[in-house]
Write a protein that holds these residues in place. Structure first.
Motif, PDB file in Angstrom:
ATOM      1  N   TRP A 169      18.812  13.015  18.523  1.00  0.00           N
ATOM      2  CA  TRP A 169      17.475  13.680  18.746  1.00  0.00           C
ATOM      3  C   TRP A 169      16.505  12.682  18.123  1.00  0.00           C
ATOM      4  O   TRP A 169      16.566  12.153  17.014  1.00  0.00           O
ATOM      5  CB  TRP A 169      17.539  14.718  17.975  1.00  0.00           C
ATOM      6  N   ASN A 170      15.276  12.578  18.854  1.00  0.00           N
ATOM      7  CA  ASN A 170      13.995  11.936  18.525  1.00  0.00           C
ATOM      8  C   ASN A 170      12.874  12.497  18.061  1.00  0.00           C
ATOM      9  O   ASN A 170      12.537  13.208  19.214  1.00  0.00           O
ATOM     10  CB  ASN A 170      13.661  10.880  19.611  1.00  0.00           C
ATOM     11  N   PHE A 171      12.655  13.005  16.836  1.00  0.00           N
ATOM     12  CA  PHE A 171      11.541  13.667  16.607  1.00  0.00           C
ATOM     13  C   PHE A 171      10.585  12.924  16.170  1.00  0.00           C
ATOM     14  O   PHE A 171      10.350  12.246  15.283  1.00  0.00           O
ATOM     15  CB  PHE A 171      12.020  14.684  15.356  1.00  0.00           C
ATOM     16  N   GLN A 172       9.288  13.073  16.735  1.00  0.00           N
ATOM     17  CA  GLN A 172       8.062  12.358  16.610  1.00  0.00           C
ATOM     18  C   GLN A 172       6.609  13.249  16.599  1.00  0.00           C
ATOM     19  O   GLN A 172       6.296  13.787  17.485  1.00  0.00           O
ATOM     20  CB  GLN A 172       7.780  11.205  17.875  1.00  0.00           C
ATOM     21  N   LYS A 173       6.179  13.283  15.422  1.00  0.00           N
ATOM     22  CA  LYS A 173       5.341  14.229  15.102  1.00  0.00           C
ATOM     23  C   LYS A 173       3.715  13.911  15.738  1.00  0.00           C
ATOM     24  O   LYS A 173       3.249  14.467  16.274  1.00  0.00           O
ATOM     25  CB  LYS A 173       5.009  14.412  13.644  1.00  0.00           C
ATOM     26  N   SER A 207       9.693  20.447  10.135  1.00  0.00           N
ATOM     27  CA  SER A 207       8.416  19.555  10.213  1.00  0.00           C
ATOM     28  C   SER A 207       8.418  18.306   9.079  1.00  0.00           C
ATOM     29  O   SER A 207       7.480  17.190   9.468  1.00  0.00           O
ATOM     30  CB  SER A 207       7.231  20.391  10.281  1.00  0.00           C
ATOM     31  N   PHE A 208       9.123  18.437   8.109  1.00  0.00           N
ATOM     32  CA  PHE A 208       8.920  17.336   7.038  1.00  0.00           C
ATOM     33  C   PHE A 208       9.925  16.269   7.164  1.00  0.00           C
ATOM     34  O   PHE A 208       9.792  15.355   6.502  1.00  0.00           O
ATOM     35  CB  PHE A 208       8.956  18.216   5.599  1.00  0.00           C
ATOM     36  N   ASP A 209      10.698  16.454   8.022  1.00  0.00           N
ATOM     37  CA  ASP A 209      11.876  15.627   8.202  1.00  0.00           C
ATOM     38  C   ASP A 209      11.845  14.803   9.604  1.00  0.00           C
ATOM     39  O   ASP A 209      12.481  15.356  10.473  1.00  0.00           O
ATOM     40  CB  ASP A 209      13.281  16.309   8.234  1.00  0.00           C
ATOM     41  N   GLU A 210      11.345  13.866   9.668  1.00  0.00           N
ATOM     42  CA  GLU A 210      11.173  13.060  11.083  1.00  0.00           C
ATOM     43  C   GLU A 210      12.434  12.170  11.403  1.00  0.00           C
ATOM     44  O   GLU A 210      12.238  11.393  12.257  1.00  0.00           O
ATOM     45  CB  GLU A 210       9.861  12.300  11.163  1.00  0.00           C
ATOM     46  N   GLN A 211      13.326  12.274  10.403  1.00  0.00           N
ATOM     47  CA  GLN A 211      14.309  11.274  10.549  1.00  0.00           C
ATOM     48  C   GLN A 211      15.157  11.530  11.842  1.00  0.00           C
ATOM     49  O   GLN A 211      15.259  12.961  12.206  1.00  0.00           O
ATOM     50  CB  GLN A 211      15.467  11.328   9.629  1.00  0.00           C
ATOM     51  N   ASN A 212      15.562  10.521  12.899  1.00  0.00           N
ATOM     52  CA  ASN A 212      16.373  10.767  13.883  1.00  0.00           C
ATOM     53  C   ASN A 212      17.795  11.097  13.587  1.00  0.00           C
ATOM     54  O   ASN A 212      18.229  10.903  12.425  1.00  0.00           O
ATOM     55  CB  ASN A 212      16.299   9.570  15.044  1.00  0.00           C
ATOM     56  N   GLU A 213      18.306  12.116  14.404  1.00  0.00           N
ATOM     57  CA  GLU A 213      19.655  12.313  14.068  1.00  0.00           C
ATOM     58  C   GLU A 213      20.726  12.174  15.306  1.00  0.00           C
ATOM     59  O   GLU A 213      20.178  12.274  16.330  1.00  0.00           O
ATOM     60  CB  GLU A 213      19.584  13.969  13.786  1.00  0.00           C
ATOM     61  N   PHE A 247      10.002  16.381  20.518  1.00  0.00           N
ATOM     62  CA  PHE A 247      11.455  16.453  20.086  1.00  0.00           C
ATOM     63  C   PHE A 247      12.485  16.264  21.104  1.00  0.00           C
ATOM     64  O   PHE A 247      13.063  17.293  21.900  1.00  0.00           O
ATOM     65  CB  PHE A 247      11.730  17.777  19.222  1.00  0.00           C
ATOM     66  N   ASN A 248      12.585  14.953  21.751  1.00  0.00           N
ATOM     67  CA  ASN A 248      13.488  14.692  22.795  1.00  0.00           C
ATOM     68  C   ASN A 248      14.909  14.904  22.229  1.00  0.00           C
ATOM     69  O   ASN A 248      15.322  14.219  21.304  1.00  0.00           O
ATOM     70  CB  ASN A 248      13.112  13.620  23.342  1.00  0.00           C
ATOM     71  N   PHE A 249      15.917  15.025  23.313  1.00  0.00           N
ATOM     72  CA  PHE A 249      17.263  14.924  23.006  1.00  0.00           C
ATOM     73  C   PHE A 249      18.069  14.233  24.251  1.00  0.00           C
ATOM     74  O   PHE A 249      17.659  14.319  25.273  1.00  0.00           O
ATOM     75  CB  PHE A 249      17.870  16.525  23.298  1.00  0.00           C
ATOM     76  N   THR A 250      18.796  13.214  23.602  1.00  0.00           N
ATOM     77  CA  THR A 250      19.513  12.302  24.334  1.00  0.00           C
ATOM     78  C   THR A 250      21.115  12.673  24.367  1.00  0.00           C
ATOM     79  O   THR A 250      21.490  12.682  23.216  1.00  0.00           O
ATOM     80  CB  THR A 250      19.186  10.826  24.087  1.00  0.00           C
TER      81      THR A 250
END
Lengths: 116, 112
Positions: free
Chosen positions: A66-70, A53-59, A75-78
């Motif tokens: 992966w796009n993580f948006q708190k 939860s502390f790491d919002e960097q996309n990977e 937490f979407n996956f492309t």
């Protein structure tokens, strides 16, 4: 209430198309982990990614991102340039807190079919 | 990564009988988890098994129906007792390691 929601039950795309799998989670904890797993027709669960939860960097990993948006609890996956081998059920999951013994909450899964 | 094996990989059983599923991990772990995945459904946690203590069951699962053993830090068994067709599922064992969760290949059970 569902802690992890995957609203898309089934998706079909034509090979080489991009596809995004949605995941929305719900938790009151400020610390948690999010995961994506792939389950091909053979049945085994394949770990894809873990995000805390502390790491919002996309990977990005190859064709996967992966796009993580708190802010939207998503937490979407492309998958880019999808391939037939990507056909599987994909599960998003949540662990609340940082205790590795905490319960794992799975979404209901999204079944992806890539058509050649 | 953790290497987890399960036996049997699949079985077809008669109603009213019991089946014991074995889970072996390649190294010691504190907790082992048992999940059920009914056809076309997501994974549901059945219970958490600690070595040396009784398993902790989730709501809707009871020890009489799903007795679990955890004799050491690398092995666990799950028994599905007095089976009915509704017990037809994939049963998976799982462990945590380094904040990742690893799953066994699953046991595909069909009850007729």
């Amino acid at each position: 209430a569902q802690k992890v929601t995957q609203a898309q039950t089934e998706i079909s795309v034509v090979e080489k198309e991009d596809v995004t799998l949605d995941c929305v989670y719900e938790t009151r904890d400020t610390t948690y982990y999010l995961f994506w797993y792939k389950q091909p027709p053979s049945g085994e669960l394949v770990f894809l990614i873990r995000r805390n939860s502390f790491d919002e960097q996309n990977e990005i990993s190859g064709r996967y991102s992966w796009n993580f948006q708190k802010s939207t609890s998503s937490f979407n996956f492309t998958i880019t340039a999808s391939q037939v081998v990507d056909s599987a059920v994909y599960f998003c999951a949540l662990i609340e807190g940082l205790n590795t013994g905490n319960q794992f909450y799975f979404g209901t899964g999204t079944s992806l079919t890539v058509i050649p | 990564s953790a290497v987890i094996s399960q036996k049997p990989s699949r079985d077809i059983c008669q109603r009213g009988t019991s089946l014991t599923i074995q889970c072996q991990v390649d190294s010691q772990v504190t907790m082992m988890f048992w999940y059920r995945q009914q056809p076309g459904q997501s994974l549901t946690l059945i219970a958490t098994a600690n070595q040396g203590s009784e398993a902790t069951y989730e709501s809707g699962f009871v020890i009489d129906k799903f007795p679990i053993s955890r004799p050491n830090l690398t092995f666990s068994t799950l028994t599905v007792s007095n089976m009915s067709p509704e017990d037809s599922s994939i049963y998976l064992c799982s462990v945590h390691r380094n904040y990742e969760q690893y799953f066994g290949p699953g046991t595909r059970l069909t009850v007729t």
